[in-house]
Design a protein around this motif. Structure first.
Motif, PDB file in Angstrom:
ATOM      1  N   ALA A 166       0.830  -1.206   0.000  1.00  0.00           N
ATOM      2  CA  ALA A 166       0.000   0.000   0.000  1.00  0.00           C
ATOM      3  C   ALA A 166       0.863   1.254   0.000  1.00  0.00           C
ATOM      4  CB  ALA A 166      -0.932  -0.009   1.214  1.00  0.00           C
ATOM      5  N   LEU A 167       1.950   1.238   0.765  1.00  0.00           N
ATOM      6  CA  LEU A 167       2.867   2.375   0.778  1.00  0.00           C
ATOM      7  C   LEU A 167       3.536   2.551  -0.580  1.00  0.00           C
ATOM      8  CD1 LEU A 167       4.554   1.802   4.255  1.00  0.00           C
ATOM      9  CD2 LEU A 167       2.959   3.635   3.671  1.00  0.00           C
ATOM     10  N   SER A 168       3.936   1.438  -1.189  1.00  0.00           N
ATOM     11  CA  SER A 168       4.585   1.489  -2.496  1.00  0.00           C
ATOM     12  C   SER A 168       3.658   2.076  -3.551  1.00  0.00           C
ATOM     13  CB  SER A 168       5.036   0.086  -2.902  1.00  0.00           C
ATOM     14  OG  SER A 168       5.582   0.079  -4.198  1.00  0.00           O
ATOM     15  N   GLU A 169       2.391   1.692  -3.490  1.00  0.00           N
ATOM     16  CA  GLU A 169       1.423   2.203  -4.458  1.00  0.00           C
ATOM     17  C   GLU A 169       1.212   3.700  -4.308  1.00  0.00           C
ATOM     18  OE1 GLU A 169      -1.920  -0.263  -3.665  1.00  0.00           O
ATOM     19  OE2 GLU A 169      -1.194  -1.933  -4.913  1.00  0.00           O
ATOM     20  N   ARG A 170       1.520   4.237  -3.119  1.00  0.00           N
ATOM     21  CA  ARG A 170       1.420   5.680  -2.894  1.00  0.00           C
ATOM     22  C   ARG A 170       2.763   6.370  -3.081  1.00  0.00           C
ATOM     23  NH1 ARG A 170      -0.583   4.699   2.728  1.00  0.00           N
ATOM     24  NH2 ARG A 170       0.539   6.629   3.156  1.00  0.00           N
ATOM     25  N   SER A 171       3.753   5.614  -3.590  1.00  0.00           N
ATOM     26  CA  SER A 171       5.099   6.146  -3.860  1.00  0.00           C
ATOM     27  C   SER A 171       5.786   6.676  -2.610  1.00  0.00           C
ATOM     28  CB  SER A 171       5.031   7.250  -4.929  1.00  0.00           C
ATOM     29  OG  SER A 171       4.499   6.741  -6.133  1.00  0.00           O
ATOM     30  N   PRO A 229       8.697   6.422  -0.159  1.00  0.00           N
ATOM     31  CA  PRO A 229      10.019   5.797  -0.310  1.00  0.00           C
ATOM     32  C   PRO A 229      10.516   5.053   0.920  1.00  0.00           C
ATOM     33  CG  PRO A 229      10.257   8.147  -0.006  1.00  0.00           C
ATOM     34  CD  PRO A 229       8.784   7.898  -0.081  1.00  0.00           C
ATOM     35  N   THR A 230      10.277   5.618   2.118  1.00  0.00           N
ATOM     36  CA  THR A 230      10.768   5.001   3.343  1.00  0.00           C
ATOM     37  C   THR A 230       9.673   5.014   4.396  1.00  0.00           C
ATOM     38  OG1 THR A 230      11.647   7.102   4.172  1.00  0.00           O
ATOM     39  CG2 THR A 230      13.165   5.687   2.925  1.00  0.00           C
ATOM     40  N   VAL A 231       9.817   4.130   5.380  1.00  0.00           N
ATOM     41  CA  VAL A 231       8.829   4.053   6.452  1.00  0.00           C
ATOM     42  C   VAL A 231       9.538   3.686   7.744  1.00  0.00           C
ATOM     43  CG1 VAL A 231       8.317   1.611   5.989  1.00  0.00           C
ATOM     44  CG2 VAL A 231       6.615   3.032   7.145  1.00  0.00           C
ATOM     45  N   SER A 232       9.108   4.268   8.848  1.00  0.00           N
ATOM     46  CA  SER A 232       9.703   3.937  10.143  1.00  0.00           C
ATOM     47  C   SER A 232       9.085   2.645  10.663  1.00  0.00           C
ATOM     48  CB  SER A 232       9.443   5.061  11.152  1.00  0.00           C
ATOM     49  OG  SER A 232       8.061   5.119  11.491  1.00  0.00           O
ATOM     50  N   SER A 233       9.762   2.023  11.615  1.00  0.00           N
ATOM     51  CA  SER A 233       9.235   0.786  12.189  1.00  0.00           C
ATOM     52  C   SER A 233       7.904   1.044  12.897  1.00  0.00           C
ATOM     53  CB  SER A 233      10.238   0.170  13.159  1.00  0.00           C
ATOM     54  OG  SER A 233      10.561   1.075  14.199  1.00  0.00           O
ATOM     55  N   GLU A 234       7.774   2.211  13.529  1.00  0.00           N
ATOM     56  CA  GLU A 234       6.531   2.542  14.229  1.00  0.00           C
ATOM     57  C   GLU A 234       5.370   2.687  13.255  1.00  0.00           C
ATOM     58  OE1 GLU A 234       9.402   4.058  14.738  1.00  0.00           O
ATOM     59  OE2 GLU A 234       9.902   3.451  16.790  1.00  0.00           O
ATOM     60  N   ALA A 281       2.220   0.014  13.004  1.00  0.00           N
ATOM     61  CA  ALA A 281       0.829   0.451  13.167  1.00  0.00           C
ATOM     62  C   ALA A 281      -0.021   0.035  11.978  1.00  0.00           C
ATOM     63  CB  ALA A 281       0.788   1.974  13.348  1.00  0.00           C
ATOM     64  N   ALA A 282       0.532   0.158  10.772  1.00  0.00           N
ATOM     65  CA  ALA A 282      -0.214  -0.219   9.574  1.00  0.00           C
ATOM     66  C   ALA A 282      -0.469  -1.723   9.515  1.00  0.00           C
ATOM     67  CB  ALA A 282       0.546   0.223   8.317  1.00  0.00           C
ATOM     68  N   ALA A 283       0.457  -2.518  10.077  1.00  0.00           N
ATOM     69  CA  ALA A 283       0.316  -3.978  10.047  1.00  0.00           C
ATOM     70  C   ALA A 283      -0.422  -4.515  11.260  1.00  0.00           C
ATOM     71  CB  ALA A 283       1.701  -4.625   9.960  1.00  0.00           C
ATOM     72  N   GLY A 284      -0.642  -3.667  12.270  1.00  0.00           N
ATOM     73  CA  GLY A 284      -1.371  -4.103  13.456  1.00  0.00           C
ATOM     74  C   GLY A 284      -0.530  -4.870  14.460  1.00  0.00           C
ATOM     75  N   VAL A 285       0.784  -4.584  14.518  1.00  0.00           N
ATOM     76  CA  VAL A 285       1.654  -5.219  15.504  1.00  0.00           C
ATOM     77  C   VAL A 285       2.425  -4.115  16.227  1.00  0.00           C
ATOM     78  CG1 VAL A 285       1.898  -7.272  14.049  1.00  0.00           C
ATOM     79  CG2 VAL A 285       3.625  -5.471  13.927  1.00  0.00           C
ATOM     80  N   ASN A 286       3.177  -4.499  17.271  1.00  0.00           N
ATOM     81  CA  ASN A 286       3.991  -3.469  17.930  1.00  0.00           C
ATOM     82  C   ASN A 286       5.354  -3.380  17.260  1.00  0.00           C
ATOM     83  OD1 ASN A 286       6.091  -5.067  19.476  1.00  0.00           O
ATOM     84  ND2 ASN A 286       4.242  -5.965  20.373  1.00  0.00           N
ATOM     85  N   SER A 287       5.979  -2.228  17.392  1.00  0.00           N
ATOM     86  CA  SER A 287       7.202  -1.953  16.638  1.00  0.00           C
ATOM     87  C   SER A 287       8.370  -2.831  17.084  1.00  0.00           C
ATOM     88  CB  SER A 287       7.583  -0.478  16.762  1.00  0.00           C
ATOM     89  OG  SER A 287       7.741  -0.105  18.114  1.00  0.00           O
ATOM     90  N   ASP A 314      13.653   1.059   3.614  1.00  0.00           N
ATOM     91  CA  ASP A 314      13.363   1.299   2.205  1.00  0.00           C
ATOM     92  C   ASP A 314      12.163   0.443   1.806  1.00  0.00           C
ATOM     93  OD1 ASP A 314      13.642   0.426  -0.752  1.00  0.00           O
ATOM     94  OD2 ASP A 314      14.857   2.241  -0.612  1.00  0.00           O
ATOM     95  N   VAL A 315      11.076   1.070   1.412  1.00  0.00           N
ATOM     96  CA  VAL A 315       9.820   0.363   1.152  1.00  0.00           C
ATOM     97  C   VAL A 315       9.966  -0.634   0.011  1.00  0.00           C
ATOM     98  CG1 VAL A 315       7.434   0.637   0.331  1.00  0.00           C
ATOM     99  CG2 VAL A 315       8.342   2.159   2.113  1.00  0.00           C
ATOM    100  N   GLU A 316      10.516  -0.194  -1.115  1.00  0.00           N
ATOM    101  CA  GLU A 316      10.598  -1.073  -2.286  1.00  0.00           C
ATOM    102  C   GLU A 316      11.476  -2.288  -2.007  1.00  0.00           C
ATOM    103  OE1 GLU A 316       8.909  -1.045  -4.993  1.00  0.00           O
ATOM    104  OE2 GLU A 316       7.878   0.836  -4.560  1.00  0.00           O
ATOM    105  N   TYR A 317      12.575  -2.068  -1.291  1.00  0.00           N
ATOM    106  CA  TYR A 317      13.444  -3.199  -1.019  1.00  0.00           C
ATOM    107  C   TYR A 317      12.790  -4.195  -0.070  1.00  0.00           C
ATOM    108  CZ  TYR A 317      17.368  -6.142  -0.006  1.00  0.00           C
ATOM    109  OH  TYR A 317      18.177  -7.244   0.133  1.00  0.00           O
ATOM    110  N   LEU A 318      12.066  -3.683   0.930  1.00  0.00           N
ATOM    111  CA  LEU A 318      11.385  -4.588   1.848  1.00  0.00           C
ATOM    112  C   LEU A 318      10.304  -5.387   1.122  1.00  0.00           C
ATOM    113  CD1 LEU A 318      10.836  -2.918   5.331  1.00  0.00           C
ATOM    114  CD2 LEU A 318      12.156  -4.959   4.767  1.00  0.00           C
TER     115      LEU A 318
END
Length: 254
Positions: free
Chosen positions: A33-38, A40-45, A49-55, A76-80
């Motif tokens: 979902a993040l990749s589709e919104r372009s 580039p990076t995302v924090s663990s927090e 939160a987006a996945a519904g688990v703790n960081s 890095d979103v794309e690499y992950l």
């Protein structure tokens, strides 16, 4: 830009816990979902939160993949997306057969998410002769008599069972004998399989019953909160009650 590409070698040889494997698709869905919104990076927090688990759990899970991100920047979103897809085996084509083309089987056949996630519906199979040749999601339904040939011809290792409960074990046995080693079971029954065969069960009625339990518990908590503590007058009346041996105990003996 963070790459998130610091690795520990030989992660596969060390093994990844089943609980972590079960969460990888959640991370992949959030990252896609993040990749589709372009993004580039995302924090663990943010990703947790987006996945519904703790960081903390997310960072531990990613450590099994050898991915640590960059402090202050994140992952890095794309690499992950690539890394988790590779770990889940989604960077290759997986032919799948669906057995049992009733309402549920037909809905699964029409689900558009299979192809985008590395799964190709190779065949639809049903025991009803009247279904043979009928197109569902652009694929002609084939009779169960052809099951073994279909699996061999298409190199199928994953089977989906959407039959009634009474037929599921027999279908499972035929799938396994034909070489299928992973089964997704939607039939409301427990399947018996030999060692080396993985079964994932999806029972919608059980999931609804679990939700009903939580709803009932929430309703009970709400009723307790609504009732509140006893009114002062009630407390005073209780304090004035006396038995032949003095005060009435708060809890009477059985």
């Amino acid at each position: 830009m963070a790459t998130g590409r610091t690795h520990r070698p030989a992660t596969r040889s060390r093994g990844i816990p089943e609980a972590t494997v079960a969460r990888l698709p959640l991370y992949l869905r959030a990252l896609t979902a993040l990749s589709e919104r372009s993004v580039p990076t995302v924090s663990s927090e943010e990703l947790a939160a987006a996945a519904g688990v703790n960081s903390a759990k997310l960072r531990k899970d990613f450590s099994y993949l050898g991915s640590y991100g960059t402090r202050g920047v994140g992952y890095d979103v794309e690499y992950l997306v690539y890394q988790i897809s590779r770990e889940l085996g989604l960077t290759q084509d997986w032919p799948v057969v669906i057995v049992g083309i009733g309402n549920l089987g037909a809905a699964l056949a029409n689900y558009g998410g299979f192809a985008s996630r590395g799964f190709r519906v190779a065949a639809l199979i049903d025991a009803d002769p009247a279904m043979a040749g009928k197109p569902v999601a652009g694929i002609g339904v084939q009779h169960t008599d052809e099951l073994e040939h279909i699996i061999e011809d298409n190199g199928v290792s994953i089977g989906v069972i959407a039959t009634p409960a009474g037929a599921a074990q027999q279908v499972c046995d035929r799938l396994v004998a034909a070489g299928v080693t992973s089964i997704l079971n939607f039939a409301p029954t427990v399947l018996t399989v030999p060692d080396g065969v993985d079964v994932r069960k999806v029972d919608l009625s059980i999931e609804l019953q679990i939700l009903a339990f939580h709803e009932q518990r929430k309703a009970g908590e709400d009723s307790v909160q609504d009732s509140g503590p006893p009114a002062p007058a009630v407390r005073a009346a209780a304090a004035d009650r006396k038995g032949p041996d003095g005060d009435v105990p708060a809890v009477m003996p059985a």
